[in-house]
Write a protein that holds these residues in place. Structure first.
Motif, PDB file in Angstrom:
ATOM      1  N   VAL A 295      52.792  31.636   1.654  1.00 45.39           N
ATOM      2  CA  VAL A 295      52.486  32.808   2.485  1.00 45.39           C
ATOM      3  C   VAL A 295      51.857  32.346   3.797  1.00 45.39           C
ATOM      4  O   VAL A 295      51.407  31.206   3.924  1.00 45.39           O
ATOM      5  CB  VAL A 295      51.501  33.781   1.780  1.00 45.39           C
ATOM      6  CG1 VAL A 295      52.098  34.348   0.505  1.00 45.39           C
ATOM      7  CG2 VAL A 295      50.159  33.118   1.502  1.00 45.39           C
ATOM      8  N   ASP A 332      48.287  41.963   5.795  1.00 43.99           N
ATOM      9  CA  ASP A 332      47.577  40.898   5.072  1.00 43.99           C
ATOM     10  C   ASP A 332      48.053  39.514   5.490  1.00 43.99           C
ATOM     11  O   ASP A 332      49.175  39.357   5.989  1.00 43.99           O
ATOM     12  CB  ASP A 332      47.791  41.053   3.554  1.00 43.99           C
ATOM     13  CG  ASP A 332      49.275  41.014   3.186  1.00 43.99           C
ATOM     14  OD1 ASP A 332      50.061  41.706   3.868  1.00 43.99           O
ATOM     15  OD2 ASP A 332      49.636  40.292   2.236  1.00 43.99           O
ATOM     16  N   TRP A 363      46.240  46.547   4.108  1.00 41.86           N
ATOM     17  CA  TRP A 363      45.376  45.670   3.295  1.00 41.86           C
ATOM     18  C   TRP A 363      44.066  45.431   4.043  1.00 41.86           C
ATOM     19  O   TRP A 363      43.983  45.656   5.264  1.00 41.86           O
ATOM     20  CB  TRP A 363      46.099  44.352   2.987  1.00 41.86           C
ATOM     21  CG  TRP A 363      47.362  44.558   2.179  1.00 41.86           C
ATOM     22  CD1 TRP A 363      48.642  44.497   2.637  1.00 41.86           C
ATOM     23  CD2 TRP A 363      47.448  44.873   0.781  1.00 41.86           C
ATOM     24  NE1 TRP A 363      49.527  44.746   1.614  1.00 41.86           N
ATOM     25  CE2 TRP A 363      48.835  44.988   0.462  1.00 41.86           C
ATOM     26  CE3 TRP A 363      46.510  45.072  -0.234  1.00 41.86           C
ATOM     27  CZ2 TRP A 363      49.280  45.288  -0.826  1.00 41.86           C
ATOM     28  CZ3 TRP A 363      46.974  45.368  -1.521  1.00 41.86           C
ATOM     29  CH2 TRP A 363      48.331  45.469  -1.803  1.00 41.86           C
ATOM     30  N   ASP A 407      49.890  40.723 -11.430  1.00 42.10           N
ATOM     31  CA  ASP A 407      50.641  39.464 -11.469  1.00 42.10           C
ATOM     32  C   ASP A 407      49.775  38.313 -11.959  1.00 42.10           C
ATOM     33  O   ASP A 407      50.274  37.187 -12.092  1.00 42.10           O
ATOM     34  CB  ASP A 407      51.252  39.126 -10.103  1.00 42.10           C
ATOM     35  CG  ASP A 407      50.205  38.836  -9.044  1.00 42.10           C
ATOM     36  OD1 ASP A 407      49.169  39.543  -9.020  1.00 42.10           O
ATOM     37  OD2 ASP A 407      50.414  37.914  -8.228  1.00 42.10           O
TER      38      ASP A 407
HETATM   39  C1  TNX Z   1      48.434  37.733  -2.086  1.00 42.13           C
HETATM   40  S1  TNX Z   1      47.616  40.567  -2.126  1.00 42.13           S
HETATM   41  C2  TNX Z   1      49.304  38.509  -1.367  1.00 42.13           C
HETATM   42  C3  TNX Z   1      50.722  38.534  -1.751  1.00 42.13           C
HETATM   43  C4  TNX Z   1      51.007  37.621  -2.897  1.00 42.13           C
HETATM   44  C5  TNX Z   1      49.898  37.723  -3.908  1.00 42.13           C
HETATM   45  C6  TNX Z   1      50.140  36.936  -5.152  1.00 42.13           C
HETATM   46  C7  TNX Z   1      48.162  40.451  -0.717  1.00 42.13           C
HETATM   47  C8  TNX Z   1      47.804  41.521   0.185  1.00 42.13           C
HETATM   48  N1  TNX Z   1      48.918  39.386  -0.401  1.00 42.13           N
HETATM   49  O1  TNX Z   1      51.533  38.224  -0.641  1.00 42.13           O
HETATM   50  O2  TNX Z   1      52.225  37.971  -3.458  1.00 42.13           O
HETATM   51  O3  TNX Z   1      48.718  37.302  -3.325  1.00 42.13           O
HETATM   52  O4  TNX Z   1      49.162  37.207  -6.106  1.00 42.13           O
END
Ligand code: TNX
Length: 517
Positions: A295, A332, A363, A407
């Motif tokens: 990410v 996010d 977020w 998850d």
């Molecule tokens: C964080 S939660 C992310 C996601 C991922 C996840 C995996 C969030 C706002 N962003 O992009 O899929 O963790 O747990």
């Protein structure tokens, strides 16, 4: 025999016969029923009502007809009864179900209801159709587990008598499904809607776009799905929803009083869009499609005018097919966006969403921006950022990763899921409270709860079910039932009894040892 005596005999004889026909009601205790979420007030009267061939479902206002039919349809399959549906007539006859949305009760509010079960009738009374629908979910949980079956069962369809007055603690009780990392067909989404509606969940947030895929057709930017929807995590074939399919999901959810919340994640998590349109990149070069799980590497070009034209088109098209009040814009993990550009970007997007008549959700990172009072912030991992949002009067959706992330693995040997926020077994998922989670964020700041399922490791409907069930039942109760009525020991017993229903529904749930030991 004189004429008079003959009549007398006849009267006594009819009374005798009708008494013979009146069933002796089985004693049953409403207090012992395992309803999830636990109702707010419940009073048992110790007897039972029997659903039979001949039971009619009455409704008192025309807008209740679809919900009355929904109930009839659900009950006809397992019981085999004809269960006709009719507008209420003035005469109340024994053995029927009465649905009313004419209550003017300020206690139960929009979604609440009163459910009265006597030996003679069942009466649901609510302020609105949605309250009747929620009551029906309680009602179904009071019948034998086979009531959720898609096959006919020969049974005594009895339920315990008493009254229930019930209403939610929080207005927002949601689930999120990430359809970007792995794509899921409309049929899967519909099954998910059916399953979550049983527990009075009222929001389904669809994470429609991410680095790995763009899953909603946008007519003015067709390459988003034509190219950006092609793949998914692991390089398998992706997919996307046409606007017709999306509308079908929305109306299927609406019939079950669930609001669909679409998310277009930006300015990060946008590789699929960047790969589909070179002009959205600062260097005008489209990257390759991405099928990994990292990410924070992608960003829309926050300085370009075309970026905002693009967003305006996307939000306009999405708002037009989304009857619910919310559009989620992600926001996010934008690790590749310069911070001041991020602030400028989110501020601009907030205006675009409002311009199209929707409330923005983002977020918790969005609290670095001046938030409008209608903007909602979703807490996931930064308590300070969530607090900063609350201080700006933004309402908060609570999705703490450590307790509410669907998850996360249940324990170290769970075959699916991630563990960066820890393991979340069924007890950890249940034993926390929204209003005391982040210091400074109280009940009045909180809109409700949402449990997100990210799908980096989740590939099939069976996988979805394994991660969601049974944890979701706990989240549903945290959102609905006041804290004072909740405790793990009592919940565990009720959850144990839900096993049979989950099995009849063919739900691939995780049989946690903490529950079924
Ligand atoms: C964080 S939660 C992310 C996601 C991922 C996840 C995996 C969030 C706002 N962003 O992009 O899929 O963790 O747990």
């Amino acid at each position: 025999m004189t004429h008079y005596r003959l009549i007398h005999f006849f009267l006594w004889f009819t009374l005798f016969v009708s008494c013979q026909q009146k069933r002796i009601a089985t004693p049953m205790d409403l207090e012992q029923e395992a309803v999830i979420p636990k109702p707010v007030h419940l009073e048992a009267t110790g007897s039972s009502f029997l659903l039979e061939e001949g039971t009619t479902i009455f409704y008192d206002t025309p807008q209740l007809e679809p919900t009355a039919n929904h109930l009839a349809k659900a009950l006809r399959i397992p019981t085999g009864f004809s269960l006709p549906v009719q507008p209420t007539t003035s005469k109340i006859a024994s053995g029927n179900i009465y649905l009313k949305a004419s209550n003017k009760d300020s206690v139960v509010g929009e979604e609440g209801y009163q459910l009265k079960i006597t030996e003679d009738f069942i009466e649901v009374d609510a302020n609105a159709t949605v309250g009747v629908f929620r009551a029906i979910q309680t009602l179904k949980q009071l019948f034998p587990p086979e009531i959720v079956s898609s096959q006919h069962h020969q049974k005594q369809w009895e339920i315990a008598t008493g009254t229930i007055t019930d209403y939610p603690e929080f207005a927002y009780r949601g689930v999120m499904l990430d359809v970007a990392r792995h794509f899921f067909e409309v049929e899967d989404i519909k099954r998910l809607i059916d399953l979550i509606s049983l527990y009075k969940i009222n929001m389904l947030h669809l994470h429609l776009t991410d680095d790995q895929g763009w899953r909603i057709a946008i007519t003015s930017w067709p390459n988003l799905t034509a190219h950006g929807g092609k793949t998914e995590v692991g390089g398998t074939e992706g997919g996307f929803y046409t606007q017709e399919q999306y509308k079908d999901i929305v109306s299927y959810a609406q019939e079950r009083f669930i609001t669909i919340i679409p998310e277009i994640d930006m300015p990060g998590h946008t590789n699929a869009a960047l790969a589909s349109y070179a002009e959205l990149n600062c260097d005008d070069k489209a990257p390759e499609l991405y099928t990994g799980t990292k990410v924070g590497f992608s960003t829309l070009c926050t300085h370009k005018e075309i970026t905002y034209t693009f967003i305006d088109d996307v939000i306009r098209e999405l708002a037009a097919i989304t009857p619910g009040p919310y559009i989620h814009i992600g926001g996010d993990e934008s690790h590749s966006t310069v911070h001041k550009d991020y602030v400028y970007f989110i501020d601009s997007v907030q205006n675009i969403v409002n311009k199209h008549g929707k409330q923005m959700i983002g977020w918790d990172e969005i609290s670095d921006v001046d938030l409008q009072p209608t903007t909602i912030t979703q807490f996931w991992v930064h308590p300070q950022k969530a607090l900063k949002a609350a201080q700006q009067k933004s309402k908060i959706i609570m999705s703490p990763a450590k307790n509410a992330y669907l998850d996360m693995k249940y324990d170290s040997i769970t075959p699916l899921g991630l563990d960066w926020a820890g393991y979340i077994d069924v007890d950890t998922a249940y034993t926390w409270d929204l209003s005391s989670y982040v210091e400074g964020i109280g009940k009045e700041d909180i809109l409700g709860i949402e449990a997100p399922l990210w799908t980096e490791t989740v590939k099939t409907m069976e996988d979805i079910e394994y991660m969601i069930f049974p944890r979701l039942l706990g989240y549903a109760e945290i959102g609905w039932t006041p804290k004072a009525l909740r405790n793990w020991k009592d919940y565990k017993v009720r959850l144990q009894k839900q096993k049979e229903r989950l099995e009849i529904l063919n739900v691939n749930y995780y049989p946690s040892k903490r529950v079924w030991d």
